[in-house]
Scaffold this motif. Structure first.
Motif, PDB file in Angstrom:
ATOM      1  N   ARG A   1       0.832  -1.320  -0.041  1.00  0.00           N
ATOM      2  CA  ARG A   1       0.100  -0.142  -0.030  1.00  0.00           C
ATOM      3  C   ARG A   1       0.718   1.368   0.150  1.00  0.00           C
ATOM      4  O   ARG A   1       0.648   2.283  -0.570  1.00  0.00           O
ATOM      5  N   ALA A   2       2.121   1.318   0.750  1.00  0.00           N
ATOM      6  CA  ALA A   2       2.732   2.409   0.821  1.00  0.00           C
ATOM      7  C   ALA A   2       3.431   2.610  -0.596  1.00  0.00           C
ATOM      8  O   ALA A   2       3.684   3.754  -1.172  1.00  0.00           O
ATOM      9  N   LEU A   3       3.925   1.642  -1.371  1.00  0.00           N
ATOM     10  CA  LEU A   3       4.307   1.800  -2.522  1.00  0.00           C
ATOM     11  C   LEU A   3       3.162   2.144  -3.502  1.00  0.00           C
ATOM     12  O   LEU A   3       3.841   2.961  -4.582  1.00  0.00           O
ATOM     13  N   LEU A   4       2.164   1.820  -3.409  1.00  0.00           N
ATOM     14  CA  LEU A   4       1.322   2.657  -4.200  1.00  0.00           C
ATOM     15  C   LEU A   4       0.731   4.004  -3.934  1.00  0.00           C
ATOM     16  O   LEU A   4      -0.251   4.296  -4.453  1.00  0.00           O
ATOM     17  N   GLY A   5       1.122   4.476  -2.828  1.00  0.00           N
ATOM     18  CA  GLY A   5       1.040   5.895  -2.446  1.00  0.00           C
ATOM     19  C   GLY A   5       0.032   5.827  -1.514  1.00  0.00           C
ATOM     20  O   GLY A   5      -0.880   7.054  -1.232  1.00  0.00           O
ATOM     21  N   ASP A   6      -0.395   5.044  -0.802  1.00  0.00           N
ATOM     22  CA  ASP A   6      -1.684   4.917   0.092  1.00  0.00           C
ATOM     23  C   ASP A   6      -1.275   4.076   1.297  1.00  0.00           C
ATOM     24  O   ASP A   6      -1.536   2.900   1.672  1.00  0.00           O
ATOM     25  N   PRO A   7      -0.402   4.580   2.305  1.00  0.00           N
ATOM     26  CA  PRO A   7       0.278   3.999   3.225  1.00  0.00           C
ATOM     27  C   PRO A   7      -0.561   3.771   4.508  1.00  0.00           C
ATOM     28  O   PRO A   7      -1.857   4.166   4.255  1.00  0.00           O
ATOM     29  N   CYS A   8      -0.324   2.747   5.451  1.00  0.00           N
ATOM     30  CA  CYS A   8      -1.037   2.274   6.528  1.00  0.00           C
ATOM     31  C   CYS A   8      -1.586   3.517   7.287  1.00  0.00           C
ATOM     32  O   CYS A   8      -0.867   4.228   7.737  1.00  0.00           O
ATOM     33  N   LYS A   9      -2.898   3.404   7.630  1.00  0.00           N
ATOM     34  CA  LYS A   9      -3.588   4.480   8.401  1.00  0.00           C
ATOM     35  C   LYS A   9      -3.687   3.966  10.046  1.00  0.00           C
ATOM     36  O   LYS A   9      -4.030   4.696  10.715  1.00  0.00           O
ATOM     37  N   THR A  10      -2.847   2.881  10.138  1.00  0.00           N
ATOM     38  CA  THR A  10      -3.337   2.252  11.690  1.00  0.00           C
ATOM     39  C   THR A  10      -1.819   1.999  12.378  1.00  0.00           C
ATOM     40  O   THR A  10      -1.765   2.265  13.387  1.00  0.00           O
ATOM     41  N   ALA A  11      -0.869   1.464  11.731  1.00  0.00           N
ATOM     42  CA  ALA A  11       0.314   1.125  12.388  1.00  0.00           C
ATOM     43  C   ALA A  11       1.408   2.330  12.103  1.00  0.00           C
ATOM     44  O   ALA A  11       1.295   2.898  11.146  1.00  0.00           O
ATOM     45  N   SER A  12       2.097   2.463  13.193  1.00  0.00           N
ATOM     46  CA  SER A  12       3.228   3.307  13.317  1.00  0.00           C
ATOM     47  C   SER A  12       4.592   2.892  12.659  1.00  0.00           C
ATOM     48  O   SER A  12       5.396   3.567  12.317  1.00  0.00           O
ATOM     49  N   ASP A  13       4.547   1.569  12.668  1.00  0.00           N
ATOM     50  CA  ASP A  13       5.901   0.923  12.180  1.00  0.00           C
ATOM     51  C   ASP A  13       5.302  -0.441  10.987  1.00  0.00           C
ATOM     52  O   ASP A  13       4.740  -1.072  11.349  1.00  0.00           O
ATOM     53  N   ILE A  14       6.295  -0.353   9.881  1.00  0.00           N
ATOM     54  CA  ILE A  14       6.053  -1.404   8.820  1.00  0.00           C
ATOM     55  C   ILE A  14       6.401  -2.872   9.173  1.00  0.00           C
ATOM     56  O   ILE A  14       6.208  -3.758   8.801  1.00  0.00           O
ATOM     57  N   PHE A  15       7.378  -2.897  10.343  1.00  0.00           N
ATOM     58  CA  PHE A  15       7.880  -4.042  10.634  1.00  0.00           C
ATOM     59  C   PHE A  15       7.065  -4.795  11.798  1.00  0.00           C
ATOM     60  O   PHE A  15       7.207  -4.430  12.918  1.00  0.00           O
ATOM     61  N   ARG A  16       6.421  -5.413  11.261  1.00  0.00           N
ATOM     62  CA  ARG A  16       5.171  -6.156  12.094  1.00  0.00           C
ATOM     63  C   ARG A  16       4.959  -7.714  11.791  1.00  0.00           C
ATOM     64  O   ARG A  16       3.878  -8.349  12.513  1.00  0.00           O
ATOM     65  N   CYS A  17       5.595  -8.305  10.772  1.00  0.00           N
ATOM     66  CA  CYS A  17       5.476  -9.525  10.678  1.00  0.00           C
ATOM     67  C   CYS A  17       6.720 -10.448  11.450  1.00  0.00           C
ATOM     68  O   CYS A  17       7.712 -10.364  11.326  1.00  0.00           O
ATOM     69  N   LEU A  18       6.084 -11.548  12.394  1.00  0.00           N
ATOM     70  CA  LEU A  18       7.150 -12.349  13.108  1.00  0.00           C
ATOM     71  C   LEU A  18       6.988 -13.946  12.197  1.00  0.00           C
ATOM     72  O   LEU A  18       5.816 -14.383  12.196  1.00  0.00           O
ATOM     73  N   HIS A  19       8.185 -14.588  11.950  1.00  0.00           N
ATOM     74  CA  HIS A  19       8.383 -15.764  11.664  1.00  0.00           C
ATOM     75  C   HIS A  19       9.138 -16.667  12.533  1.00  0.00           C
ATOM     76  O   HIS A  19       9.906 -16.057  13.130  1.00  0.00           O
ATOM     77  N   PHE A  20       8.628 -17.917  12.601  1.00  0.00           N
ATOM     78  CA  PHE A  20       9.420 -19.027  13.602  1.00  0.00           C
ATOM     79  C   PHE A  20       9.819 -20.142  12.846  1.00  0.00           C
ATOM     80  O   PHE A  20       9.496 -20.633  11.605  1.00  0.00           O
ATOM     81  N   GLY A  21      10.774 -20.972  13.556  1.00  0.00           N
ATOM     82  CA  GLY A  21      11.422 -22.193  13.217  1.00  0.00           C
ATOM     83  C   GLY A  21      11.741 -22.231  11.682  1.00  0.00           C
ATOM     84  O   GLY A  21      12.716 -21.377  11.275  1.00  0.00           O
ATOM     85  N   ASN A  22      11.473 -22.938  11.074  1.00  0.00           N
ATOM     86  CA  ASN A  22      11.976 -23.154   9.778  1.00  0.00           C
ATOM     87  C   ASN A  22      11.551 -21.855   8.773  1.00  0.00           C
ATOM     88  O   ASN A  22      12.213 -21.622   7.834  1.00  0.00           O
ATOM     89  N   MET A  23      10.370 -21.316   8.987  1.00  0.00           N
ATOM     90  CA  MET A  23      10.128 -20.222   8.092  1.00  0.00           C
ATOM     91  C   MET A  23      11.018 -19.139   8.758  1.00  0.00           C
ATOM     92  O   MET A  23      11.266 -18.198   7.878  1.00  0.00           O
ATOM     93  N   GLY A  24      11.141 -18.855  10.115  1.00  0.00           N
ATOM     94  CA  GLY A  24      12.125 -17.632  10.270  1.00  0.00           C
ATOM     95  C   GLY A  24      13.640 -17.857   9.707  1.00  0.00           C
ATOM     96  O   GLY A  24      13.902 -17.065   9.453  1.00  0.00           O
ATOM     97  N   ARG A  25      13.840 -19.260   9.661  1.00  0.00           N
ATOM     98  CA  ARG A  25      15.383 -19.613   9.225  1.00  0.00           C
ATOM     99  C   ARG A  25      15.229 -19.135   7.716  1.00  0.00           C
ATOM    100  O   ARG A  25      16.376 -18.504   7.158  1.00  0.00           O
ATOM    101  N   TYR A  26      14.166 -19.311   6.922  1.00  0.00           N
ATOM    102  CA  TYR A  26      14.140 -19.012   5.600  1.00  0.00           C
ATOM    103  C   TYR A  26      14.271 -17.569   5.457  1.00  0.00           C
ATOM    104  O   TYR A  26      14.786 -16.970   4.595  1.00  0.00           O
ATOM    105  N   PHE A  27      13.375 -16.741   6.157  1.00  0.00           N
ATOM    106  CA  PHE A  27      13.399 -15.483   6.072  1.00  0.00           C
ATOM    107  C   PHE A  27      14.845 -14.743   6.457  1.00  0.00           C
ATOM    108  O   PHE A  27      15.222 -13.911   5.498  1.00  0.00           O
ATOM    109  N   ILE A  28      15.647 -15.269   7.409  1.00  0.00           N
ATOM    110  CA  ILE A  28      16.808 -14.632   7.608  1.00  0.00           C
ATOM    111  C   ILE A  28      17.869 -14.990   6.525  1.00  0.00           C
ATOM    112  O   ILE A  28      18.693 -14.344   6.048  1.00  0.00           O
TER     113      ILE A  28
END
Length: 367
Positions: free
Chosen positions: A198-225
């Motif tokens: 939404r931010a890239l399309l010029g319509d940023p979030c109206k609720t959250a103060s920070d875009i870093f809001r997704c947590l991943h665990f285990g194998n998924m967390g490893r993949y992300f890192i």
């Protein structure tokens, strides 16, 4: 290179996704051409099955171990494949991912992707969502049974915890967010792809103060890192993110391996009505909102002053003011607790229930 190769790869991806809303059309081909080169798309044609082991791919391609691993990593870096442990073995399989929400998420949040390419991707995904809306709306009755009975439930709602203490650890009921955090060995934090798009399309979030809001665990967390999609954080840092998300009125959603409640949680997303792809797919008439919850919000009418804060905070529009009093539609309530957390009169409570299914068909849009 012939366009046929790109369309063949697109068809394999659509077939692997199992989602009737994805099409092997020029939009999906444009997505692949934005992310991949000719060598990579040719390699994808080996995935006649959506999951293949390293040895199977080695036999199919004739590539040596080093070259094959380089190719696999390049495709995982772009959110086209994911490596996943094969149960009861020490081997990994490589899974062909769905365009939405998998490639959508992983391609956008990659830290070192140039911003201009991210903007292009956001426009492509927006076009895909519009095409999906049109497909659902023109085939509405035929798709409803598929949404209800044949598509997986993607998320489970975790209620907001007013008593969450940071950084002190505390024993909480099984399904609450901090309990899930306590059980993790690997935790990564990434940008929320929905808020980012939404931010890239010029319509940023109206609720959250920070875009870093997704947590991943285990194998998924490893993949992300490993693939530069997220960074490692501690349990205390993760709990602080949950606390901040609650103050902003975001909804905790947890996801499980293979969409099965019998398997481990692999992520907690903190979602808003204005950006979340699951909420927005419902509101835009793309997809049903289908989730599980073990809580429901209740109102003490004697305390309600009709301020309307709960109406504004409810992400699924399950609350309305009638004669100056807030009333719940319990068939829609997802038990997130946003209304409870933000009620200034303490007129609302969150009650535990049996695990219940909430199914809301996609909205019918005005033609």
């Amino acid at each position: 290179m012939s366009e046929k190769i790109w369309y063949k790869a697109a068809k394999l991806i659509v077939r692997a996704s199992g989602n009737p809303l994805f099409q092997a059309n020029e939009t999906l081909v444009e997505l692949l051409q934005t992310l991949l080169n000719e060598e990579q798309v040719n390699f994808l044609l080996n995935f006649r099955k959506p999951n293949l082991t390293f040895q199977e791919l080695k036999e199919k391609t004739g590539m040596n171990d080093t070259k094959l691993m380089e190719m696999l990593n390049s495709l995982m870096d772009n959110g086209i494949l994911m490596d996943w442990p094969i149960e009861n073995t020490n081997m990994m399989e490589y899974r062909l991912l769905a365009p939405v929400a998998d490639t959508f998420e992983y391609s956008l949040v990659k830290f070192d992707r140039p911003i201009e390419q991210k903007k292009k991707l956001a426009l492509i995904y927006e076009k895909m969502f519009k095409e999906a809306t049109e497909l659902t709306q023109t085939n509405y009755e035929g798709l409803l049974p598929i949404f209800k009975d044949k598509m997986p439930i993607f998320a489970r709602i975790i209620p907001i915890e007013k008593e969450l203490i940071v950084p002190q650890e505390k024993v909480l009921p099984l399904h609450e967010a901090s309990k899930i955090i306590d059980e993790q060995d690997i935790i990564s934090i990434s940008e929320c792809p929905c808020k980012l798009e939404r931010a890239l399309l010029g319509d940023p979030c109206k609720t959250a103060s920070d875009i870093f809001r997704c947590l991943h665990f285990g194998n998924m967390g490893r993949y992300f890192i490993e693939h530069n999609l997220g960074k490692p954080i501690s349990k205390d840092e993760a709990k602080l993110i949950l606390k901040e998300a609650e103050e902003e009125g975001l909804v905790h959603k947890t996801f499980h391996d293979d969409f099965s409640l019998d398997k481990k949680e692999n992520a907690i997303y903190n979602c808003c009505k204005c950006c979340c792809i699951l909420f927005q797919s419902y509101y835009r008439g793309v997809f049903a909102y289908h989730t599980l919850s073990s809580h429901i919000a209740k109102i003490d009418e004697s305390k309600c002053v009709g301020c309307g804060i709960c109406v504004n905070k409810c992400p699924i529009e399950a609350i309305s003011l009638i004669d100056g009093i807030a009333h719940n539609d319990e068939n829609k309530c997802i038990g997130c607790g946003a209304c409870v957390h933000h009620c200034p009169e303490n007129a609302r409570t969150l009650e535990r229930t049996e695990l219940r299914e909430i199914y809301l068909p996609p909205l019918i849009k005005d033609q």
